[in-house]
Write an enzyme that holds these catalytic residues in place. Structure first.
Site, PDB file in Angstrom:
ATOM      1  N   SER A 159     -16.156  97.499 -10.627  1.00 52.86           N
ATOM      2  CA  SER A 159     -15.019  96.764 -11.195  1.00 52.86           C
ATOM      3  C   SER A 159     -14.934  97.053 -12.679  1.00 52.86           C
ATOM      4  O   SER A 159     -15.926  97.438 -13.309  1.00 52.86           O
ATOM      5  CB  SER A 159     -15.235  95.263 -10.981  1.00 52.86           C
ATOM      6  N   TYR A 170     -20.590  87.717 -11.469  1.00 49.22           N
ATOM      7  CA  TYR A 170     -19.783  88.808 -10.907  1.00 49.22           C
ATOM      8  C   TYR A 170     -19.883  90.050 -11.806  1.00 49.22           C
ATOM      9  O   TYR A 170     -20.126  91.164 -11.324  1.00 49.22           O
ATOM     10  CB  TYR A 170     -18.326  88.352 -10.795  1.00 49.22           C
TER      11      TYR A 170
HETATM   12  N1  LIG Z   1      -8.904  92.465  -6.441  1.00 47.90           N
HETATM   13  C1  LIG Z   1      -9.317  92.898  -7.594  1.00 47.90           C
HETATM   14  O1  LIG Z   1      -8.617  92.761  -8.601  1.00 47.90           O
HETATM   15  C2  LIG Z   1     -10.655  93.580  -7.721  1.00 47.90           C
HETATM   16  C3  LIG Z   1     -10.980  94.141  -8.966  1.00 47.90           C
HETATM   17  C4  LIG Z   1     -12.195  94.809  -9.118  1.00 47.90           C
HETATM   18  C5  LIG Z   1     -13.051  94.939  -8.044  1.00 47.90           C
HETATM   19  N2  LIG Z   1     -12.734  94.375  -6.837  1.00 47.90           N
HETATM   20  C6  LIG Z   1     -13.698  94.557  -5.763  1.00 47.90           C
HETATM   21  O2  LIG Z   1     -13.094  95.245  -4.681  1.00 47.90           O
HETATM   22  C7  LIG Z   1     -13.623  94.791  -3.435  1.00 47.90           C
HETATM   23  C8  LIG Z   1     -12.500  94.297  -2.540  1.00 47.90           C
HETATM   24  O3  LIG Z   1     -11.788  93.288  -3.232  1.00 47.90           O
HETATM   25  P1  LIG Z   1     -10.531  92.537  -2.627  1.00 47.90           P
HETATM   26  O4  LIG Z   1      -9.707  92.137  -3.798  1.00 47.90           O
HETATM   27  O5  LIG Z   1      -9.934  93.304  -1.543  1.00 47.90           O
HETATM   28  O6  LIG Z   1     -11.261  91.222  -2.073  1.00 47.90           O
HETATM   29  P2  LIG Z   1     -10.836  90.169  -0.964  1.00 47.90           P
HETATM   30  O7  LIG Z   1     -11.469  88.886  -1.366  1.00 47.90           O
HETATM   31  O8  LIG Z   1      -9.385  90.181  -0.721  1.00 47.90           O
HETATM   32  O9  LIG Z   1     -11.585  90.736   0.332  1.00 47.90           O
HETATM   33  C9  LIG Z   1     -12.982  90.784   0.388  1.00 47.90           C
HETATM   34  C10 LIG Z   1     -13.399  90.836   1.849  1.00 47.90           C
HETATM   35  O10 LIG Z   1     -14.831  90.877   1.875  1.00 47.90           O
HETATM   36  C11 LIG Z   1     -15.276  90.020   2.915  1.00 47.90           C
HETATM   37  N3  LIG Z   1     -16.653  89.567   2.660  1.00 47.90           N
HETATM   38  C12 LIG Z   1     -17.083  88.709   1.715  1.00 47.90           C
HETATM   39  N4  LIG Z   1     -18.409  88.486   1.843  1.00 47.90           N
HETATM   40  C13 LIG Z   1     -18.822  89.254   2.882  1.00 47.90           C
HETATM   41  C14 LIG Z   1     -20.083  89.457   3.505  1.00 47.90           C
HETATM   42  N5  LIG Z   1     -21.186  88.812   3.109  1.00 47.90           N
HETATM   43  N6  LIG Z   1     -20.160  90.319   4.540  1.00 47.90           N
HETATM   44  C15 LIG Z   1     -19.051  90.962   4.980  1.00 47.90           C
HETATM   45  N7  LIG Z   1     -17.828  90.782   4.447  1.00 47.90           N
HETATM   46  C16 LIG Z   1     -17.713  89.938   3.397  1.00 47.90           C
HETATM   47  C17 LIG Z   1     -14.290  88.869   2.896  1.00 47.90           C
HETATM   48  O11 LIG Z   1     -14.303  88.152   4.124  1.00 47.90           O
HETATM   49  C18 LIG Z   1     -12.981  89.587   2.623  1.00 47.90           C
HETATM   50  O12 LIG Z   1     -12.327  89.942   3.816  1.00 47.90           O
HETATM   51  C19 LIG Z   1     -14.647  93.703  -3.796  1.00 47.90           C
HETATM   52  O13 LIG Z   1     -15.929  94.272  -3.864  1.00 47.90           O
HETATM   53  C20 LIG Z   1     -14.200  93.266  -5.160  1.00 47.90           C
HETATM   54  O14 LIG Z   1     -15.241  92.688  -5.921  1.00 47.90           O
HETATM   55  C21 LIG Z   1     -11.545  93.699  -6.666  1.00 47.90           C
END
Ligand SMILES: NC(=O)c1ccc[n+]([C@@H]2O[C@H](COP(=O)([O-])OP(=O)(O)OC[C@H]3O[C@@H](n4cnc5c(N)ncnc54)[C@H](O)[C@@H]3O)[C@@H](O)[C@H]2O)c1
Length: 429
Positions: A321, A334
């Site tokens: 991230s 985080y």
């Molecule tokens: N959305 C953003 O702006 C952003 C920015 C930087 C990084 N990220 C990273 O990208 C990735 C995806 O983000 P997103 O925005 O799609 O998130 P999201 O919250 O929409 O989806 C995350 C998914 O991970 C699943 N999950 C959580 N804990 C879990 C576990 N223990 N085992 C299996 N599944 C699990 C959840 O059920 C969910 O479906 C994450 O690692 C997040 O930290 C997101």
């Protein structure tokens, strides 16, 4: 073959004897320090004989001479890597040190050298080829003819401020068709978008999430969407599975499922993540551990399982991230976890490179998913967040897909240990 020890001193004397033989004894002093003796239950003594090491030493001498006015060089940490009964590798760190007329010393060069030892006629001999050049290369797979025309990523149709993205992206990787991917956290957000994009390119996907109800629904929805898409030719299949990424055994089960169901494992995307809020003054040990368990241990165990089942040419992508390099208030756990993912990716790339696997990470900024919905629902917070985005908008999951496909595909087959930011430039603000 018994247990034996080849001492560091033995290696040093072999090196020194070469220096004396070559007439450089006055100008040179060789210093050798090692972190202990070499132990090998596999090789008969002496593994590093005088003659073997003198070839090794000659190379050091040549390197050192090329570096200029050299008085001394230091070889540290000579390490033997047994590679089988007939082959071994030896590596060492080399410092070339110069002393000027005033007697001051400075390091001219600090480098690593490698040699390969092979057994010929019962003797170990040095082979002069550099191990780096000699490393097993992933097979270069010929590009199959596209089976389904061009795969186009649909314009983003989200409701948030990312809507300005109105042109479809053409991202074509015909070589991906028929391969198998595991995507974690695939029930929604970016994981879902990754799954759909891979399946649209003919990749079979084991899509896994802790939320197995939503995962199953998402997999069915993706299959329906692809079947109804007139541009889709032969999409890959999507198999929904439940996984809790904190459990190494569940990763292993995912990897096995991929191989059993689809015949191979080529791509692994460690995407599942959690984004809890807790100011540093309040964060508890349990909260910290639970974030690190999902975001960091999950990546480690996923990569371990992938490495056990992938062949050379396989690719792993981890989700880091912008928070790995930019602090966000209330997100200490985080931010620390994502910095750890970025660095862990580099370690994984170095060590799994031995197996011909590539490991990279993506560092998204502000992307329109459920994870950032709270921000998008608060106009003031949204405006403040967009102030830190040079492109002045939220990104769409589709825009992260483009980079994911690049990192998995053969287009990036010499790219490993790298993090690509998909953040509209926000890491600079
Ligand atoms: N959305 C953003 O702006 C952003 C920015 C930087 C990084 N990220 C990273 O990208 C990735 C995806 O983000 P997103 O925005 O799609 O998130 P999201 O919250 O929409 O989806 C995350 C998914 O991970 C699943 N999950 C959580 N804990 C879990 C576990 N223990 N085992 C299996 N599944 C699990 C959840 O059920 C969910 O479906 C994450 O690692 C997040 O930290 C997101």
């Amino acid at each position: 073959m018994g247990d034996l020890t080849v001492s560091a001193t033995q290696a040093f004397y072999a090196l020194q004897s070469h220096l004396i033989d070559s007439g450089d004894a006055d100008a040179w002093a060789a210093t050798f320090t090692a972190d202990g003796a070499f132990h090998s239950p596999t090789y008969p003594a002496p593994v590093l004989g005088r003659r073997d090491l003198s070839a090794f030493a000659r190379r050091f001498t040549e390197t050192a001479r090329a570096a200029g006015e050299v008085r001394r060089h230091v070889v540290t940490n000579v390490v033997l890597h047994p590679g089988g009964a007939e082959e071994a590798q030896v590596s060492a760190y080399l410092q070339v040190i110069a002393t000027d007329s005033a007697g001051d010393t400075r390091i001219l060069r600090f480098t690593t050298v490698h040699d390969r030892l092979r057994r010929e006629d019962g003797r170990w001999r040095v082979h002069r080829r550099d191990i780096a050049r000699d490393a097993p290369q992933p097979p270069v797979r010929p590009l199959p003819a596209p089976t389904k025309g061009t795969a186009t990523m649909t314009p983003y149709e989200g409701t948030g401020p990312a809507r300005v993205v109105d042109r479809p992206m053409e991202v074509v990787h015909p070589e991906m068709a028929g391969r198998t991917a595991v995507v974690t956290g695939a029930a929604r957000g970016m994981g879902r978008a990754f799954t759909a994009a891979l399946a649209a390119r003919g990749v079979n996907v084991v899509a896994a999430d802790i939320n197995d109800v939503d995962m199953k629904a998402a997999a069915e929805e993706i299959a329906r969407e692809l079947a109804a898409d007139p541009r889709a030719g032969a999409p890959g299949r999507v198999a929904a599975r439940r996984v809790d990424v904190v459990d190494p055994e569940q990763h292993e089960a995912l990897a096995r499922a991929a191989v059993e169901e689809f015949g191979s494992l080529d791509y692994w995307i460690n995407n599942a993540g959690v984004f809890p809020y807790a100011p540093v003054g309040e964060i508890t040990a349990e909260q910290m551990s639970s974030v690190l368990d999902v975001n960091v241990q999950g990546v480690l165990h996923g990569s371990q399982a992938a490495a056990r089942h992938m062949g050379p040419g396989g690719a792993i992508v981890n989700m880091s991230s912008v928070s790995a390099v930019r602090v966000r208030r209330g997100r200490a756990a985080y931010c620390a976890s994502k910095a750890a993912v970025a660095h862990l990716t580099e370690s994984l790339a170095v060590e799994l490179g031995d197996l011909g696997l590539r490991v990279n990470s993506i560092a998204p900024g502000f992307i329109d998913t459920e994870m950032t919905r709270w921000l998008q629902d608060d106009p003031e917070a949204l405006a403040a967040a967009l102030d830190r985005v040079p492109l002045h908008r939220v990104g769409s999951p589709e825009e992260v897909v483009g980079v994911l496909l690049f990192l998995l595909s053969d287009s990036s087959r010499y790219v490993t240990g790298h993090s690509i930011a998909v953040d509209g430039g926000s890491r600079h603000v």
